[in-house]
Design a protein around this motif. Structure first.
Motif, PDB file in Angstrom:
ATOM      1  N   ASN A 156     -35.622  27.541  66.614  1.00  0.00           N
ATOM      2  CA  ASN A 156     -35.444  27.327  68.055  1.00  0.00           C
ATOM      3  C   ASN A 156     -35.497  25.845  68.413  1.00  0.00           C
ATOM      4  OD1 ASN A 156     -35.094  30.032  68.640  1.00  0.00           O
ATOM      5  ND2 ASN A 156     -37.259  30.374  69.087  1.00  0.00           N
ATOM      6  N   ARG A 157     -36.397  25.082  67.780  1.00  0.00           N
ATOM      7  CA  ARG A 157     -36.443  23.636  68.038  1.00  0.00           C
ATOM      8  C   ARG A 157     -35.168  22.958  67.544  1.00  0.00           C
ATOM      9  NH1 ARG A 157     -41.438  24.261  66.256  1.00  0.00           N
ATOM     10  NH2 ARG A 157     -41.060  23.186  64.279  1.00  0.00           N
ATOM     11  N   ALA A 158     -34.687  23.362  66.383  1.00  0.00           N
ATOM     12  CA  ALA A 158     -33.434  22.790  65.869  1.00  0.00           C
ATOM     13  C   ALA A 158     -32.286  23.117  66.814  1.00  0.00           C
ATOM     14  CB  ALA A 158     -33.150  23.316  64.465  1.00  0.00           C
ATOM     15  N   ASP A 159     -32.278  24.318  67.359  1.00  0.00           N
ATOM     16  CA  ASP A 159     -31.244  24.712  68.310  1.00  0.00           C
ATOM     17  C   ASP A 159     -31.327  23.879  69.585  1.00  0.00           C
ATOM     18  OD1 ASP A 159     -29.039  26.518  68.855  1.00  0.00           O
ATOM     19  OD2 ASP A 159     -30.350  27.511  70.314  1.00  0.00           O
ATOM     20  N   GLN A 160     -32.534  23.625  70.072  1.00  0.00           N
ATOM     21  CA  GLN A 160     -32.711  22.771  71.250  1.00  0.00           C
ATOM     22  C   GLN A 160     -32.202  21.356  70.967  1.00  0.00           C
ATOM     23  OE1 GLN A 160     -36.885  22.964  72.064  1.00  0.00           O
ATOM     24  NE2 GLN A 160     -36.769  24.973  73.046  1.00  0.00           N
ATOM     25  N   ALA A 161     -32.500  20.840  69.784  1.00  0.00           N
ATOM     26  CA  ALA A 161     -32.027  19.506  69.408  1.00  0.00           C
ATOM     27  C   ALA A 161     -30.506  19.474  69.325  1.00  0.00           C
ATOM     28  CB  ALA A 161     -32.645  19.085  68.072  1.00  0.00           C
ATOM     29  N   LEU A 162     -29.901  20.549  68.818  1.00  0.00           N
ATOM     30  CA  LEU A 162     -28.444  20.638  68.755  1.00  0.00           C
ATOM     31  C   LEU A 162     -27.835  20.560  70.150  1.00  0.00           C
ATOM     32  CD1 LEU A 162     -25.681  21.286  67.495  1.00  0.00           C
ATOM     33  CD2 LEU A 162     -26.337  23.709  67.592  1.00  0.00           C
ATOM     34  N   TYR A 163     -28.388  21.311  71.083  1.00  0.00           N
ATOM     35  CA  TYR A 163     -27.851  21.276  72.443  1.00  0.00           C
ATOM     36  C   TYR A 163     -28.063  19.924  73.103  1.00  0.00           C
ATOM     37  CZ  TYR A 163     -26.297  26.022  72.287  1.00  0.00           C
ATOM     38  OH  TYR A 163     -25.611  27.150  71.945  1.00  0.00           O
ATOM     39  N   GLN A 164     -29.145  19.228  72.776  1.00  0.00           N
ATOM     40  CA  GLN A 164     -29.334  17.865  73.278  1.00  0.00           C
ATOM     41  C   GLN A 164     -28.222  16.961  72.754  1.00  0.00           C
ATOM     42  OE1 GLN A 164     -33.165  16.269  72.325  1.00  0.00           O
ATOM     43  NE2 GLN A 164     -34.241  17.571  73.787  1.00  0.00           N
ATOM     44  N   ALA A 165     -27.892  17.105  71.474  1.00  0.00           N
ATOM     45  CA  ALA A 165     -26.819  16.293  70.882  1.00  0.00           C
ATOM     46  C   ALA A 165     -25.495  16.560  71.588  1.00  0.00           C
ATOM     47  CB  ALA A 165     -26.701  16.580  69.388  1.00  0.00           C
ATOM     48  N   LYS A 166     -25.213  17.802  71.879  1.00  0.00           N
ATOM     49  CA  LYS A 166     -23.972  18.145  72.572  1.00  0.00           C
ATOM     50  C   LYS A 166     -23.955  17.583  73.991  1.00  0.00           C
ATOM     51  CE  LYS A 166     -22.862  22.380  70.077  1.00  0.00           C
ATOM     52  NZ  LYS A 166     -22.615  23.820  70.222  1.00  0.00           N
ATOM     53  N   GLU A 167     -25.079  17.713  74.692  1.00  0.00           N
ATOM     54  CA  GLU A 167     -25.154  17.239  76.071  1.00  0.00           C
ATOM     55  C   GLU A 167     -25.067  15.718  76.163  1.00  0.00           C
ATOM     56  OE1 GLU A 167     -28.820  18.872  77.474  1.00  0.00           O
ATOM     57  OE2 GLU A 167     -27.982  20.884  77.710  1.00  0.00           O
ATOM     58  N   ARG A 168     -25.481  15.029  75.134  1.00  0.00           N
ATOM     59  CA  ARG A 168     -25.513  13.559  75.153  1.00  0.00           C
ATOM     60  C   ARG A 168     -24.276  12.928  74.527  1.00  0.00           C
ATOM     61  NH1 ARG A 168     -31.938  12.484  74.042  1.00  0.00           N
ATOM     62  NH2 ARG A 168     -32.627  13.734  75.808  1.00  0.00           N
ATOM     63  N   GLY A 169     -23.214  13.696  74.423  1.00  0.00           N
ATOM     64  CA  GLY A 169     -21.958  13.112  73.992  1.00  0.00           C
ATOM     65  C   GLY A 169     -21.360  13.644  72.707  1.00  0.00           C
ATOM     66  N   ARG A 170     -22.015  14.536  72.039  1.00  0.00           N
ATOM     67  CA  ARG A 170     -21.530  15.134  70.805  1.00  0.00           C
ATOM     68  C   ARG A 170     -21.452  14.138  69.663  1.00  0.00           C
ATOM     69  NH1 ARG A 170     -18.882  20.380  71.951  1.00  0.00           N
ATOM     70  NH2 ARG A 170     -19.107  20.703  74.158  1.00  0.00           N
ATOM     71  N   ASN A 171     -21.101  14.639  68.492  1.00  0.00           N
ATOM     72  CA  ASN A 171     -20.958  13.832  67.276  1.00  0.00           C
ATOM     73  C   ASN A 171     -22.194  12.972  67.020  1.00  0.00           C
ATOM     74  OD1 ASN A 171     -19.606  13.023  64.935  1.00  0.00           O
ATOM     75  ND2 ASN A 171     -18.804  11.204  65.952  1.00  0.00           N
ATOM     76  N   GLN A 172     -23.360  13.633  67.030  1.00  0.00           N
ATOM     77  CA  GLN A 172     -24.605  12.918  66.764  1.00  0.00           C
ATOM     78  C   GLN A 172     -25.653  13.869  66.228  1.00  0.00           C
ATOM     79  OE1 GLN A 172     -26.879  11.966  70.564  1.00  0.00           O
ATOM     80  NE2 GLN A 172     -24.765  12.112  71.305  1.00  0.00           N
ATOM     81  N   VAL A 173     -26.716  13.293  65.719  1.00  0.00           N
ATOM     82  CA  VAL A 173     -27.853  14.057  65.205  1.00  0.00           C
ATOM     83  C   VAL A 173     -29.031  13.843  66.139  1.00  0.00           C
ATOM     84  CG1 VAL A 173     -29.456  14.339  63.268  1.00  0.00           C
ATOM     85  CG2 VAL A 173     -27.053  13.765  62.823  1.00  0.00           C
ATOM     86  N   ARG A 174     -29.711  14.920  66.481  1.00  0.00           N
ATOM     87  CA  ARG A 174     -30.922  14.857  67.300  1.00  0.00           C
ATOM     88  C   ARG A 174     -32.017  15.623  66.572  1.00  0.00           C
ATOM     89  NH1 ARG A 174     -30.704  10.840  70.507  1.00  0.00           N
ATOM     90  NH2 ARG A 174     -31.051  11.546  72.589  1.00  0.00           N
ATOM     91  N   ALA A 175     -33.242  15.167  66.718  1.00  0.00           N
ATOM     92  CA  ALA A 175     -34.374  15.830  66.066  1.00  0.00           C
ATOM     93  C   ALA A 175     -35.465  16.130  67.069  1.00  0.00           C
ATOM     94  CB  ALA A 175     -34.925  14.946  64.951  1.00  0.00           C
ATOM     95  N   LEU A 176     -36.100  17.272  66.888  1.00  0.00           N
ATOM     96  CA  LEU A 176     -37.285  17.657  67.681  1.00  0.00           C
ATOM     97  C   LEU A 176     -38.397  18.053  66.719  1.00  0.00           C
ATOM     98  CD1 LEU A 176     -35.925  19.897  70.581  1.00  0.00           C
ATOM     99  CD2 LEU A 176     -36.746  17.574  70.713  1.00  0.00           C
TER     100      LEU A 176
END
Length: 71
Positions: A51-71
């Motif tokens: 679930n945390r990885a999924d939240q981080a994925l949606y953050q990456a999408k919301e912040r412009g896509r084509n990036q890695v986010r970590a929680l």
């Protein structure tokens, strides 16, 4: 370690985005967004980590896509 997981995810993202895919006779640029999370001592179930990885994925999408986010 979170730095290792993030670094691996970033290499995957970078590698995919730097190689156009050939599709139907033409080149298509592909990008990926990746969410990273590590298992925590507080996790009661594996789904907590997912679930945390999924939240981080949606953050990456919301912040412009084509990036890695970590929680």
């Amino acid at each position: 370690r979170s730095e290792d997981a993030f670094s691996i995810a970033e290499r995957i993202r970078s590698g995919i985005s730097s190689q156009p895919m050939v599709f139907d006779g033409g080149a298509v640029n592909v990008t990926v967004s990746i969410g990273v999370s590590l298992v925590s001592e507080d996790d009661e179930q594996f789904e907590d980590t997912v679930n945390r990885a999924d939240q981080a994925l949606y953050q990456a999408k919301e912040r412009g896509r084509n990036q890695v986010r970590a929680l």
